[in-house]
Design a protein around this motif. Structure first.
Motif, PDB file in Angstrom:
ATOM      1  N   GLY A 195     -46.128 -55.552  -5.801  1.00  0.00           N
ATOM      2  CA  GLY A 195     -45.960 -54.053  -5.169  1.00  0.00           C
ATOM      3  C   GLY A 195     -45.293 -54.018  -3.894  1.00  0.00           C
ATOM      4  N   ILE A 196     -44.648 -52.632  -4.074  1.00  0.00           N
ATOM      5  CA  ILE A 196     -44.368 -53.016  -2.491  1.00  0.00           C
ATOM      6  C   ILE A 196     -43.825 -51.327  -1.955  1.00  0.00           C
ATOM      7  CG2 ILE A 196     -42.277 -54.519  -2.349  1.00  0.00           C
ATOM      8  CD1 ILE A 196     -40.502 -52.612  -2.622  1.00  0.00           C
ATOM      9  N   ASP A 197     -44.341 -50.932  -0.917  1.00  0.00           N
ATOM     10  CA  ASP A 197     -44.268 -49.517   0.055  1.00  0.00           C
ATOM     11  C   ASP A 197     -43.805 -49.438   0.988  1.00  0.00           C
ATOM     12  OD1 ASP A 197     -45.893 -47.240  -1.651  1.00  0.00           O
ATOM     13  OD2 ASP A 197     -45.136 -46.828   0.949  1.00  0.00           O
ATOM     14  N   LEU A 198     -43.326 -48.413   1.269  1.00  0.00           N
ATOM     15  CA  LEU A 198     -42.735 -48.631   3.084  1.00  0.00           C
ATOM     16  C   LEU A 198     -44.165 -48.688   3.819  1.00  0.00           C
ATOM     17  CD1 LEU A 198     -40.623 -48.098   4.948  1.00  0.00           C
ATOM     18  CD2 LEU A 198     -40.443 -46.221   4.878  1.00  0.00           C
ATOM     19  N   SER A 199     -45.170 -47.767   3.388  1.00  0.00           N
ATOM     20  CA  SER A 199     -46.450 -47.464   4.700  1.00  0.00           C
ATOM     21  C   SER A 199     -47.416 -48.703   4.934  1.00  0.00           C
ATOM     22  CB  SER A 199     -47.247 -45.998   3.734  1.00  0.00           C
ATOM     23  OG  SER A 199     -48.507 -46.278   4.666  1.00  0.00           O
ATOM     24  N   ARG A 200     -47.165 -49.185   5.940  1.00  0.00           N
ATOM     25  CA  ARG A 200     -48.681 -50.385   6.224  1.00  0.00           C
ATOM     26  C   ARG A 200     -49.944 -49.713   5.343  1.00  0.00           C
ATOM     27  NH1 ARG A 200     -45.661 -53.958   8.241  1.00  0.00           N
ATOM     28  NH2 ARG A 200     -43.840 -53.718   9.669  1.00  0.00           N
ATOM     29  N   GLU A 201     -50.130 -48.520   5.627  1.00  0.00           N
ATOM     30  CA  GLU A 201     -51.863 -47.825   5.758  1.00  0.00           C
ATOM     31  C   GLU A 201     -51.816 -47.829   3.783  1.00  0.00           C
ATOM     32  OE1 GLU A 201     -54.283 -46.545   6.981  1.00  0.00           O
ATOM     33  OE2 GLU A 201     -53.149 -47.126   8.796  1.00  0.00           O
ATOM     34  N   MET A 202     -51.379 -48.169   3.383  1.00  0.00           N
ATOM     35  CA  MET A 202     -51.034 -47.687   1.577  1.00  0.00           C
ATOM     36  C   MET A 202     -51.201 -49.974   1.300  1.00  0.00           C
ATOM     37  SD  MET A 202     -50.574 -44.728   0.098  1.00  0.00           S
ATOM     38  CE  MET A 202     -50.446 -43.054   1.032  1.00  0.00           C
ATOM     39  N   VAL A 203     -49.995 -50.208   2.178  1.00  0.00           N
ATOM     40  CA  VAL A 203     -50.475 -51.280   1.481  1.00  0.00           C
ATOM     41  C   VAL A 203     -51.742 -52.022   1.568  1.00  0.00           C
ATOM     42  CG1 VAL A 203     -48.670 -53.564   2.010  1.00  0.00           C
ATOM     43  CG2 VAL A 203     -47.635 -51.880   1.582  1.00  0.00           C
ATOM     44  N   GLU A 204     -51.894 -52.086   2.897  1.00  0.00           N
ATOM     45  CA  GLU A 204     -53.523 -52.723   3.004  1.00  0.00           C
ATOM     46  C   GLU A 204     -54.929 -51.910   1.984  1.00  0.00           C
ATOM     47  OE1 GLU A 204     -53.978 -54.901   4.982  1.00  0.00           O
ATOM     48  OE2 GLU A 204     -51.647 -55.032   5.443  1.00  0.00           O
ATOM     49  N   CYS A 205     -55.019 -50.663   1.310  1.00  0.00           N
ATOM     50  CA  CYS A 205     -55.773 -50.115   0.871  1.00  0.00           C
ATOM     51  C   CYS A 205     -54.892 -50.596  -0.747  1.00  0.00           C
ATOM     52  CB  CYS A 205     -55.091 -48.528   0.302  1.00  0.00           C
ATOM     53  SG  CYS A 205     -56.534 -48.574  -0.520  1.00  0.00           S
ATOM     54  N   ALA A 206     -53.991 -50.967  -1.203  1.00  0.00           N
ATOM     55  CA  ALA A 206     -53.511 -52.055  -2.407  1.00  0.00           C
ATOM     56  C   ALA A 206     -53.878 -52.716  -2.332  1.00  0.00           C
ATOM     57  CB  ALA A 206     -51.992 -51.444  -2.344  1.00  0.00           C
ATOM     58  N   LYS A 207     -53.848 -53.920  -1.480  1.00  0.00           N
ATOM     59  CA  LYS A 207     -54.584 -55.387  -0.551  1.00  0.00           C
ATOM     60  C   LYS A 207     -55.419 -54.983  -1.433  1.00  0.00           C
ATOM     61  CE  LYS A 207     -50.403 -57.944   2.072  1.00  0.00           C
ATOM     62  NZ  LYS A 207     -50.399 -58.055   3.488  1.00  0.00           N
ATOM     63  N   SER A 208     -56.723 -54.788  -0.951  1.00  0.00           N
ATOM     64  CA  SER A 208     -57.841 -54.393  -0.786  1.00  0.00           C
ATOM     65  C   SER A 208     -58.515 -54.285  -2.058  1.00  0.00           C
ATOM     66  CB  SER A 208     -59.322 -53.505   0.173  1.00  0.00           C
ATOM     67  OG  SER A 208     -58.910 -52.319  -0.073  1.00  0.00           O
ATOM     68  N   ARG A 209     -57.847 -53.673  -2.877  1.00  0.00           N
ATOM     69  CA  ARG A 209     -58.303 -52.637  -4.335  1.00  0.00           C
ATOM     70  C   ARG A 209     -57.691 -54.176  -5.425  1.00  0.00           C
ATOM     71  NH1 ARG A 209     -56.188 -46.774  -4.714  1.00  0.00           N
ATOM     72  NH2 ARG A 209     -58.299 -46.136  -3.053  1.00  0.00           N
ATOM     73  N   MET A 210     -56.721 -54.617  -4.588  1.00  0.00           N
ATOM     74  CA  MET A 210     -56.172 -55.766  -5.791  1.00  0.00           C
ATOM     75  C   MET A 210     -56.566 -57.453  -5.414  1.00  0.00           C
ATOM     76  SD  MET A 210     -54.861 -54.211  -7.756  1.00  0.00           S
ATOM     77  CE  MET A 210     -55.451 -52.926  -8.101  1.00  0.00           C
ATOM     78  N   ASN A 211     -57.149 -57.228  -3.931  1.00  0.00           N
ATOM     79  CA  ASN A 211     -57.922 -59.019  -3.984  1.00  0.00           C
ATOM     80  C   ASN A 211     -58.268 -59.371  -4.963  1.00  0.00           C
ATOM     81  OD1 ASN A 211     -60.552 -57.440  -3.753  1.00  0.00           O
ATOM     82  ND2 ASN A 211     -60.254 -57.422  -1.884  1.00  0.00           N
ATOM     83  N   HIS A 212     -58.713 -58.991  -5.989  1.00  0.00           N
ATOM     84  CA  HIS A 212     -59.543 -59.743  -7.128  1.00  0.00           C
ATOM     85  C   HIS A 212     -58.366 -60.240  -7.980  1.00  0.00           C
ATOM     86  CE1 HIS A 212     -58.954 -55.750  -8.610  1.00  0.00           C
ATOM     87  NE2 HIS A 212     -59.862 -55.930  -9.980  1.00  0.00           N
TER      88      HIS A 212
ATOM     89  N   ASN B 183     -53.156 -62.811  -9.583  1.00  0.00           N
ATOM     90  CA  ASN B 183     -51.228 -62.440  -9.743  1.00  0.00           C
ATOM     91  C   ASN B 183     -50.611 -61.998  -8.956  1.00  0.00           C
ATOM     92  OD1 ASN B 183     -53.149 -61.576 -11.269  1.00  0.00           O
ATOM     93  ND2 ASN B 183     -51.616 -61.836 -13.536  1.00  0.00           N
ATOM     94  N   VAL B 184     -51.444 -60.672  -7.886  1.00  0.00           N
ATOM     95  CA  VAL B 184     -50.510 -59.367  -7.758  1.00  0.00           C
ATOM     96  C   VAL B 184     -50.509 -60.173  -6.176  1.00  0.00           C
ATOM     97  CG1 VAL B 184     -51.508 -56.983  -6.880  1.00  0.00           C
ATOM     98  CG2 VAL B 184     -52.028 -58.084  -9.699  1.00  0.00           C
ATOM     99  N   THR B 185     -49.483 -59.059  -6.564  1.00  0.00           N
ATOM    100  CA  THR B 185     -48.776 -59.729  -4.539  1.00  0.00           C
ATOM    101  C   THR B 185     -48.476 -57.631  -3.929  1.00  0.00           C
ATOM    102  OG1 THR B 185     -48.586 -61.998  -4.898  1.00  0.00           O
ATOM    103  CG2 THR B 185     -47.245 -60.289  -2.626  1.00  0.00           C
ATOM    104  N   VAL B 186     -48.659 -57.710  -2.573  1.00  0.00           N
ATOM    105  CA  VAL B 186     -47.904 -56.525  -2.605  1.00  0.00           C
ATOM    106  C   VAL B 186     -47.720 -57.121  -0.948  1.00  0.00           C
ATOM    107  CG1 VAL B 186     -49.250 -54.252  -1.777  1.00  0.00           C
ATOM    108  CG2 VAL B 186     -50.313 -55.468  -3.379  1.00  0.00           C
ATOM    109  N   PHE B 187     -47.094 -56.024  -0.750  1.00  0.00           N
ATOM    110  CA  PHE B 187     -46.573 -56.277   0.606  1.00  0.00           C
ATOM    111  C   PHE B 187     -46.039 -54.865   1.020  1.00  0.00           C
ATOM    112  CE2 PHE B 187     -43.434 -58.332  -2.053  1.00  0.00           C
ATOM    113  CZ  PHE B 187     -42.272 -58.218  -1.477  1.00  0.00           C
ATOM    114  N   CYS B 188     -45.281 -54.729   2.806  1.00  0.00           N
ATOM    115  CA  CYS B 188     -44.321 -53.726   2.960  1.00  0.00           C
ATOM    116  C   CYS B 188     -43.325 -53.922   2.911  1.00  0.00           C
ATOM    117  CB  CYS B 188     -45.605 -53.581   5.213  1.00  0.00           C
ATOM    118  SG  CYS B 188     -44.528 -51.899   5.027  1.00  0.00           S
ATOM    119  N   ALA B 189     -42.440 -52.876   2.675  1.00  0.00           N
ATOM    120  CA  ALA B 189     -40.726 -53.213   2.771  1.00  0.00           C
ATOM    121  C   ALA B 189     -40.482 -52.085   2.151  1.00  0.00           C
ATOM    122  CB  ALA B 189     -40.324 -54.134   1.427  1.00  0.00           C
ATOM    123  N   ASN B 190     -38.659 -52.365   2.468  1.00  0.00           N
ATOM    124  CA  ASN B 190     -38.301 -50.595   2.329  1.00  0.00           C
ATOM    125  C   ASN B 190     -37.276 -50.832   0.722  1.00  0.00           C
ATOM    126  OD1 ASN B 190     -36.150 -48.398   2.350  1.00  0.00           O
ATOM    127  ND2 ASN B 190     -35.768 -49.049   4.189  1.00  0.00           N
TER     128      ASN B 190
END
Length: 291
Positions: A95-112, A115-122
């Motif tokens: 998953g990618i998103d421009l917003s770091r706030e969104m990405v940090e939230c997604a990371k916390s929800r997917m940390n279990h 095989n799911v990677t989330v990072f900030c990108a355009n």
């Protein structure tokens, strides 16, 4: 999974605007309350009509266990766990998103889910090697993007030939309210003329946008009319009240006209005659990269 990610360039403050006026959704990290955007996405995700449409769009990816899939503009990660359940533990979800706030939230929800990677990108410059994914998707993203065709091209680039691309977005200009003639002109201005994102009619134009990319074939379109008879839902999830206030701020109507319109639709809800509709589209296709 990190090996797939090329060096991620630092996203500058002006990187997302590309000469266009930034909309609220492009400035989430700069806002005083970024959590309100996360809460908004969470609430709209709970709506039965959105759930049904998202189920359709994810089915169109035709994912199999072991596949690799990317959600471009994943936000707070609302669909990442669903995608993970489709590719299972031996697959990969990004998953990618421009917003770091969104990405940090997604990371916390997917940390279990390892095989799911989330990072900030355009989304217009995705730092992932070409032909990596079996499928790519984005939902309600292109309306906020200065150049939607660039995002489509990037999604095609990172998806292998034979893979799938699925894009969902809204046609805000299709909004209708069952108003009387006395406020029809005001209502039309609020629905059609208020500027609050880059491409308000992108949903209706998705098929045309994707058909221009010669690497996409077997294009299918699915349209759904969403509706509500609740003014609260129309205000909170479909930005009806906000658009009315923006019309005043942008000098399109007067404060008095806004009050007249607002009082009318509030009376309509009280007497059971209020109905709001809006159209959402999903367009899908198969990647065929010609030599």
């Amino acid at each position: 999974m990190e090996a797939m990610i090329q060096q991620i360039p630092e996203i500058s403050k002006n990187d997302s605007s590309c000469g266009f006026k930034e909309t609220q959704w492009m400035k989430i990290d700069k806002s005083e309350a970024p959590n309100k955007y996360i809460e908004y996405v969470d609430e709209i995700t709970k709506q039965d009509q959105i759930i049904a449409h998202t189920r359709y769009s994810t089915r169109q990816l035709r994912l199999q266990p072991g596949n690799k899939v990317i959600d471009v503009g994943c936000g707070a990660g609302k669909d990442l766990s669903r995608l993970e359940s489709m590719v299972e533990s031996n697959g990969q979800v990004c998953g990618i998103d421009l917003s770091r706030e969104m990405v940090e939230c997604a990371k916390s929800r997917m940390n279990h889910l390892p095989n799911v990677t989330v990072f900030c990108a355009n989304a217009s410059m995705i730092p992932i090697e070409s032909n990596y994914f079996d499928a790519s998707r984005c939902e309600r993203l292109l309306q906020h993007i200065p150049e939607p065709a660039e995002v489509v091209s990037e999604m095609v680039r990172i998806t292998r030939s034979g893979g799938r691309i699925v894009i969902t977005d809204v046609d805000w200009w299709s909004s209708t309210i069952s108003v009387p003639r006395s406020v029809d002109r005001i209502n039309s201005i609020i629905i059609k003329d208020v500027v609050f994102n880059q491409h308000p009619s992108i949903g209706l134009n998705l098929r045309g946008l994707m058909s221009k990319n010669t690497n996409i074939e077997e294009i299918e379109i699915f349209a759904q009319c969403m509706y509500t008879d609740s003014l609260t839902v129309a205000d909170d999830l479909l930005w009806l009240g906000e658009r009315g206030k923006m019309a005043v701020q942008q000098g399109l109507i007067t404060e008095e006209e806004y009050n007249q319109w607002r009082e009318t639709i509030e009376e309509m809800e009280e007497n059971g005659s209020f109905v709001f509709t809006i159209n959402i589209f999903t367009v899908s296709g198969t990647i065929n990269k010609k030599q």
